[in-house]
Design a protein around this motif. Structure first.
Motif, PDB file in Angstrom:
ATOM      1  N   ARG A  96       0.845  -1.189   0.000  1.00  0.00           N
ATOM      2  CA  ARG A  96       0.000   0.000   0.000  1.00  0.00           C
ATOM      3  C   ARG A  96       0.880   1.238   0.000  1.00  0.00           C
ATOM      4  O   ARG A  96       2.088   1.178   0.269  1.00  0.00           O
ATOM      5  N   VAL A  97       0.278   2.384  -0.321  1.00  0.00           N
ATOM      6  CA  VAL A  97       1.008   3.652  -0.287  1.00  0.00           C
ATOM      7  C   VAL A  97       1.250   4.034   1.171  1.00  0.00           C
ATOM      8  O   VAL A  97       0.314   4.092   1.969  1.00  0.00           O
ATOM      9  N   LYS A  98       2.517   4.294   1.512  1.00  0.00           N
ATOM     10  CA  LYS A  98       2.863   4.712   2.873  1.00  0.00           C
ATOM     11  C   LYS A  98       4.319   5.157   2.891  1.00  0.00           C
ATOM     12  O   LYS A  98       5.076   4.927   1.944  1.00  0.00           O
ATOM     13  N   LEU A  99       4.702   5.783   3.996  1.00  0.00           N
ATOM     14  CA  LEU A  99       6.106   6.095   4.243  1.00  0.00           C
ATOM     15  C   LEU A  99       6.560   5.288   5.453  1.00  0.00           C
ATOM     16  O   LEU A  99       5.943   5.347   6.523  1.00  0.00           O
ATOM     17  N   HIS A 100       7.621   4.527   5.279  1.00  0.00           N
ATOM     18  CA  HIS A 100       8.270   3.874   6.416  1.00  0.00           C
ATOM     19  C   HIS A 100       9.444   4.755   6.804  1.00  0.00           C
ATOM     20  O   HIS A 100      10.324   5.046   5.984  1.00  0.00           O
ATOM     21  N   PHE A 101       9.470   5.188   8.080  1.00  0.00           N
ATOM     22  CA  PHE A 101      10.469   6.142   8.548  1.00  0.00           C
ATOM     23  C   PHE A 101      11.234   5.557   9.728  1.00  0.00           C
ATOM     24  O   PHE A 101      10.642   5.036  10.666  1.00  0.00           O
ATOM     25  N   GLU A 102      12.568   5.622   9.655  1.00  0.00           N
ATOM     26  CA  GLU A 102      13.415   5.115  10.728  1.00  0.00           C
ATOM     27  C   GLU A 102      14.417   6.174  11.171  1.00  0.00           C
ATOM     28  O   GLU A 102      14.867   6.993  10.368  1.00  0.00           O
ATOM     29  N   ILE A 103      14.772   6.120  12.448  1.00  0.00           N
ATOM     30  CA  ILE A 103      15.899   6.878  12.997  1.00  0.00           C
ATOM     31  C   ILE A 103      16.840   5.866  13.618  1.00  0.00           C
ATOM     32  O   ILE A 103      16.411   5.003  14.392  1.00  0.00           O
ATOM     33  N   ARG A 104      18.125   5.953  13.280  1.00  0.00           N
ATOM     34  CA  ARG A 104      19.114   5.031  13.845  1.00  0.00           C
ATOM     35  C   ARG A 104      20.269   5.817  14.462  1.00  0.00           C
ATOM     36  O   ARG A 104      20.767   6.776  13.861  1.00  0.00           O
ATOM     37  N   ARG A 105      20.668   5.388  15.653  1.00  0.00           N
ATOM     38  CA  ARG A 105      21.826   5.953  16.336  1.00  0.00           C
ATOM     39  C   ARG A 105      22.832   4.845  16.589  1.00  0.00           C
ATOM     40  O   ARG A 105      22.466   3.786  17.100  1.00  0.00           O
ATOM     41  N   PHE A 106      24.079   5.082  16.204  1.00  0.00           N
ATOM     42  CA  PHE A 106      25.125   4.066  16.306  1.00  0.00           C
ATOM     43  C   PHE A 106      24.691   2.756  15.627  1.00  0.00           C
ATOM     44  O   PHE A 106      25.036   1.669  16.078  1.00  0.00           O
ATOM     45  N   GLY A 107      23.909   2.871  14.577  1.00  0.00           N
ATOM     46  CA  GLY A 107      23.452   1.716  13.823  1.00  0.00           C
ATOM     47  C   GLY A 107      22.215   1.037  14.383  1.00  0.00           C
ATOM     48  O   GLY A 107      21.654   0.149  13.737  1.00  0.00           O
ATOM     49  N   ARG A 108      21.765   1.436  15.566  1.00  0.00           N
ATOM     50  CA  ARG A 108      20.633   0.773  16.206  1.00  0.00           C
ATOM     51  C   ARG A 108      19.334   1.538  15.969  1.00  0.00           C
ATOM     52  O   ARG A 108      19.282   2.762  16.120  1.00  0.00           O
ATOM     53  N   PRO A 109      18.240   0.844  15.606  1.00  0.00           N
ATOM     54  CA  PRO A 109      16.959   1.511  15.404  1.00  0.00           C
ATOM     55  C   PRO A 109      16.437   2.135  16.705  1.00  0.00           C
ATOM     56  O   PRO A 109      16.559   1.549  17.783  1.00  0.00           O
ATOM     57  N   GLN A 110      15.889   3.333  16.571  1.00  0.00           N
ATOM     58  CA  GLN A 110      15.281   4.053  17.693  1.00  0.00           C
ATOM     59  C   GLN A 110      13.797   4.244  17.412  1.00  0.00           C
ATOM     60  O   GLN A 110      13.369   4.220  16.263  1.00  0.00           O
ATOM     61  N   ASP A 111      13.014   4.473  18.466  1.00  0.00           N
ATOM     62  CA  ASP A 111      11.595   4.767  18.282  1.00  0.00           C
ATOM     63  C   ASP A 111      11.475   6.225  17.834  1.00  0.00           C
ATOM     64  O   ASP A 111      11.736   7.142  18.618  1.00  0.00           O
ATOM     65  N   PRO A 112      11.065   6.472  16.588  1.00  0.00           N
ATOM     66  CA  PRO A 112      10.975   7.860  16.115  1.00  0.00           C
ATOM     67  C   PRO A 112      10.029   8.727  16.934  1.00  0.00           C
ATOM     68  O   PRO A 112      10.213   9.946  17.012  1.00  0.00           O
ATOM     69  N   LEU A 113       9.021   8.119  17.555  1.00  0.00           N
ATOM     70  CA  LEU A 113       8.048   8.908  18.307  1.00  0.00           C
ATOM     71  C   LEU A 113       8.670   9.560  19.530  1.00  0.00           C
ATOM     72  O   LEU A 113       8.116  10.519  20.079  1.00  0.00           O
ATOM     73  N   ILE A 114       9.816   9.072  19.979  1.00  0.00           N
ATOM     74  CA  ILE A 114      10.531   9.712  21.086  1.00  0.00           C
ATOM     75  C   ILE A 114      11.112  11.047  20.641  1.00  0.00           C
ATOM     76  O   ILE A 114      11.217  11.992  21.426  1.00  0.00           O
ATOM     77  N   TYR A 115      11.467  11.147  19.357  1.00  0.00           N
ATOM     78  CA  TYR A 115      12.145  12.326  18.830  1.00  0.00           C
ATOM     79  C   TYR A 115      11.195  13.311  18.138  1.00  0.00           C
ATOM     80  O   TYR A 115      11.475  14.503  18.109  1.00  0.00           O
ATOM     81  N   LEU A 116      10.112  12.798  17.569  1.00  0.00           N
ATOM     82  CA  LEU A 116       9.206  13.655  16.801  1.00  0.00           C
ATOM     83  C   LEU A 116       8.279  14.452  17.718  1.00  0.00           C
ATOM     84  O   LEU A 116       7.952  13.995  18.820  1.00  0.00           O
ATOM     85  N   PRO A 117       7.838  15.641  17.284  1.00  0.00           N
ATOM     86  CA  PRO A 117       6.858  16.391  18.074  1.00  0.00           C
ATOM     87  C   PRO A 117       5.556  15.613  18.205  1.00  0.00           C
ATOM     88  O   PRO A 117       5.276  14.707  17.411  1.00  0.00           O
ATOM     89  N   LYS A 118       4.762  15.968  19.180  1.00  0.00           N
ATOM     90  CA  LYS A 118       3.556  15.185  19.488  1.00  0.00           C
ATOM     91  C   LYS A 118       2.551  15.167  18.356  1.00  0.00           C
ATOM     92  O   LYS A 118       1.847  14.191  18.163  1.00  0.00           O
ATOM     93  N   SER A 119       2.476  16.210  17.590  1.00  0.00           N
ATOM     94  CA  SER A 119       1.537  16.233  16.451  1.00  0.00           C
ATOM     95  C   SER A 119       2.299  16.367  15.160  1.00  0.00           C
ATOM     96  O   SER A 119       3.302  17.092  15.088  1.00  0.00           O
TER      97      SER A 119
END
Length: 243
Positions: free
Chosen positions: A219-242
């Protein structure tokens, strides 16, 4: 012909027809994540045409600096197709049996950096407008978040940085962009219909880098990742609430 035999023949014919009409099977990122254990699954990897060190490190869940150090790579932008790279640090031999070896190339620092790449990301923005389809769950194989949208929805750089990969060489990610923000942090944007940036390009936060699509996705979508030192992080920790 007996009735049980007729049933068997009809069942076989139905299975053949179903097979002929099947569509191409897509391997979602979530399912790929389930099959890959933490860390690399092999001790080495042969560089393929179009590979970059960042892409290889991203695919195997490694920090690109470690990958460079383990292979004596002085310039992370220079790897050659056919070259075999170690995906694990070399085991240290015991002192009693260690043979004398000539020194290899100096380990990282591996590249000249712009001042921006030495700075921490002050704040992130949402990479696209849309509802959250699925959240981060590394244990279940989802190494980022999935954002719903329509074909052509703009995809934006979540933070300033430099494009270190733009292509479709990673199975399950479709048309993928990877941005390096500093020495520790990368972000990834998958399933584009169009990529609007190129490798080596510097991008500003909020700059349009692609358009949402369904490449290598159901389906149409964006998969978005944030990685630090090669390890995946939860993007919702970094993104603004809305978004």
């Amino acid at each position: 012909m007996s009735r049980p035999l007729a049933w068997l023949l009809l069942a076989g014919l139905a299975a053949m027809l179903a097979g002929c009409g099947s569509t191409r099977w897509l391997a979602p990122i979530k399912e790929i994540g389930k099959t890959r254990k933490a860390g690399p699954v092999a001790e080495s990897y042969v560089v393929q045409p179009g590979d970059t060190l960042f892409k290889i490190a991203f695919e195997h869940g490694l920090d690109y600096r470690d990958l460079a150090a383990w292979n004596g790579i002085a310039d992370v932008n220079l790897i050659r197709a056919g070259e075999r790279l170690r995906l694990l640090p070399q085991r240290k031999p015991s002192v009693a049996t260690a043979p004398a070896k000539p020194a290899r190339n100096s380990p990282p620092p591996v590249e000249a950096e712009s001042p921006m790449e030495n700075e921490e990301v002050a704040a992130w923005i949402w990479p696209a407008r849309g509802s959250l389809l699925e959240g981060f769950d590394e244990a279940a194989g989802n190494k980022g978040i999935d954002i719903a949208g329509s074909l052509g929805t703009p995809v934006l750089a979540g933070a300033p940085g430099r494009v270190v990969y733009a292509g479709e060489g990673l199975r399950g990610y479709g048309k993928l962009i990877i941005i390096k923000h500093n020495q520790t942090t990368l972000s990834a944007y998958a399933h584009h219909s169009r990529i609007l940036v190129h490798e080596g390009q510097t991008v500003a936060q909020g700059q349009k880098i692609g358009e949402m699509g369904s490449s290598d996705s159901d389906r149409v979508k964006l998969h978005f990742e944030i990685r630090r030192f090669g390890r995946p992080q939860d993007p919702l920790i970094y993104l603004p609430k809305s978004g």
